[in-house]
Enzyme design. Structure first.
Site, PDB file in Angstrom:
ATOM      1  N   HIS A 148       7.743  -2.411   2.436  1.00 38.74           N
ATOM      2  CA  HIS A 148       7.633  -0.969   2.241  1.00 38.74           C
ATOM      3  C   HIS A 148       8.979  -0.284   2.028  1.00 38.74           C
ATOM      4  CE1 HIS A 148       3.670  -1.885   3.460  1.00 38.74           C
ATOM      5  NE2 HIS A 148       3.823  -1.747   4.758  1.00 38.74           N
TER       6      HIS A 148
ATOM      7  N   HIS B 188       0.812  -1.220   0.000  1.00 34.70           N
ATOM      8  CA  HIS B 188       0.000   0.000   0.000  1.00 34.70           C
ATOM      9  C   HIS B 188       0.846   1.270   0.000  1.00 34.70           C
ATOM     10  CE1 HIS B 188       0.532  -0.184   4.440  1.00 34.70           C
ATOM     11  NE2 HIS B 188       0.427   1.120   4.364  1.00 34.70           N
TER      12      HIS B 188
END
Length: 485
Positions: free
Chosen positions: A236, A174
């Protein structure tokens, strides 16, 4: 060119991620007219609802998690009418026929979102195949974690690719949906200012920090089996490293971008048994003060002894022509003083100062890209202070601040999942992660974990509300580098 599907299937639709992110994201897209009027969103979980009952459930989630200025009764009613629901036990393939009945013709395309534990992926895929929902017009989105190491990741990917082709699979990180992360590509490749300096001749080092103030916060089972290295760095942070370090792609097509990212992952210098002590630091938060309140340590929250790291700092290198000799200092942790995700690129100092020493010390220029909580791009510059300066110019470091929130204050601020959900529905894989990326990331991470194990490295305790163990400061300081706090 978009290839929009007519149906979306959302597994785990009553879960926390669905309530906080997925349903609000889909609502936001629909409210802005970005979803087709005839799009069907088929939701499913083990929870016992019919369609009307689930629509009531979804409405409560929207009321709770959508910003009030984006809520509109008419838009909400329109969106809720797109939702359909079937109770399905994901481990029982015979129940997937209920989903097929709600989906309609598969040739118009189906986007399937698995917001479930990875242990349920194989069962879901088997059920989708048996129900005829895994054909060539389907695409499958997978939420992390995709394994705990390379072997388990390969097991998941092998199971997925027995039924779906790689081009049908959309692996989600995300962070790639965040506006400022996407802006990094525009900043680098849309401005002639930076590219001549974006290499080992112009850049001294890069810092990437992802700091959290929270502790376990309900993620006890998952986090203790994972730790900060696998939870944050493997996904990430390494994606951020790739966006900073990658070569310019030929164009902004999905595979062109991902081809360049995977080259970065493969160029990461291995950290092995001999270098883990000098290139990594691990920590685990103890009791302290966070947000003005006394908080317990990790082991007390967990209720049992654990060697899981809640903090990790790493000195990494990308061994290629562009980046040889430029260290990438990365750190992430829980119970730190501030919630902040940022990239700081420090350029090399001017080769010679022509100014009087009494005027102040020249500071190297820095580019600071803040991903959260605010979306900001800042550049530090040396300027002359106003004055007559009879004894020479007095200089000061000032920051040129480009707040994306202020510049685009007339634009809606979207959460990362809105972009990712729209791209999934329309078939743009640019911001999703390809299998070879995941594999290269795990190879590097597994090497670090093997080094920790071989050297019996245990996390050092740090006080909650501080920036991790003192050895993390030393990791950078011994190179003459100070963490940007």
């Amino acid at each position: 060119m978009t290839n929009t599907v007519s149906t979306m299937i959302l597994f785990g639709s009553t879960g926390d991620l669905s309530q906080r992110m997925l349903l609000p994201s889909l609502y936001g897209l629909d409210a802005d007219g970005l979803l087709a009027d005839d799009l069907r969103i088929v939701c499913t979980s083990r929870s016992e609802y019919d369609t009307d009952g689930f629509r009531d459930f979804a409405e409560k989630a929207l009321d709770r998690f959508v910003a009030s200025d984006r809520l509109n009764d008419d838009a909400k009613a329109k969106f809720l009418n797109k939702l359909f629901y079937a109770t399905v036990d994901i481990t029982d393939p015979t129940q997937f026929g209920k989903l097929a009945d709600l989906c309609g013709p598969v040739e118009k395309g189906i986007a399937i979102y698995l917001s479930t534990a990875p242990s349920l992926f194989e069962g879901a895929i088997a059920g989708l195949k048996q129900a005829g929902l895994a054909g060539p017009t389907s695409r499958l989105a997978l939420e992390k974690p995709l394994g705990q190491d390379l072997a388990s990741s390969d097991h998941i990917n092998d199971a997925v690719l027995k039924v779906f082709s790689e081009k049908q699979v959309y692996r989600i990180d995300h962070y790639l949906g965040k506006e400022t992360v996407q802006n990094l590509l525009t900043l680098r490749f849309g401005n002639a200012l930076f590219e001549p300096l974006w290499n080992s001749k112009g850049i001294d080092h890069v810092q990437i920090s992802v700091a959290e103030t929270v502790g376990l916060e309900g993620r006890i089972g998952y986090f203790d089996g994972s730790g900060s290295l696998r939870d944050m760095v493997q996904s990430h942070i390494l994606q951020l490293v790739a966006l900073v370090a990658m070569e310019p792609p030929a164009h902004m097509e999905a595979n062109a971008v991902r081809d360049e990212k995977v080259k970065v992952f493969r160029a990461l210098r291995p950290i092995n048994n001999d270098t883990v002590f000098t290139h990594t630091v691990t920590g685990q938060y103890g009791a302290g003060v966070s947000g003005g309140k006394e908080v317990a340590g990790y082991i007390d929250e967990l209720g049992q002894p654990s060697d899981t790291e809640t903090f990790v700092a790493i000195k990494a290198h990308v061994d290629n022509w562009r980046w040889q000799g430029v260290p990438f200092y990365i750190r992430t942790g829980k119970r730190l003083p501030a919630r902040r995700s940022e990239i700081v690129v420090q350029f090399k100092p001017v080769p010679h100062s022509i100014f009087s020493s009494s005027g102040g010390i020249l500071q190297p220029n820095k580019l600071r890209i803040v991903l959260q909580p605010d979306e900001t791009i800042q550049i530090s510059m040396m300027v002359k202070e106003p004055g007559l300066d009879r004894n020479g110019a007095h200089m000061r470091e000032v920051w040129l601040d480009l707040s994306l929130t202020d510049v685009f204050k007339d634009r809606k601020r979207r959460i990362a999942y809105e972009r990712l959900m729209l791209d999934l529905i329309e078939g743009d894989a640019t911001l999703f992660v390809r299998r070879d990326e995941v594999e290269a990331q795990w190879v590097w991470i597994d090497g670090i974990r093997e080094g920790w194990k071989a050297n019996s490295m245990k996390p050092k305790t740090y006080v909650s509300g501080t920036w991790g163990p003192s050895t993390a400061i030393a990791l950078a300081e011994r190179d003459g580098v100070t963490w940007y706090d």
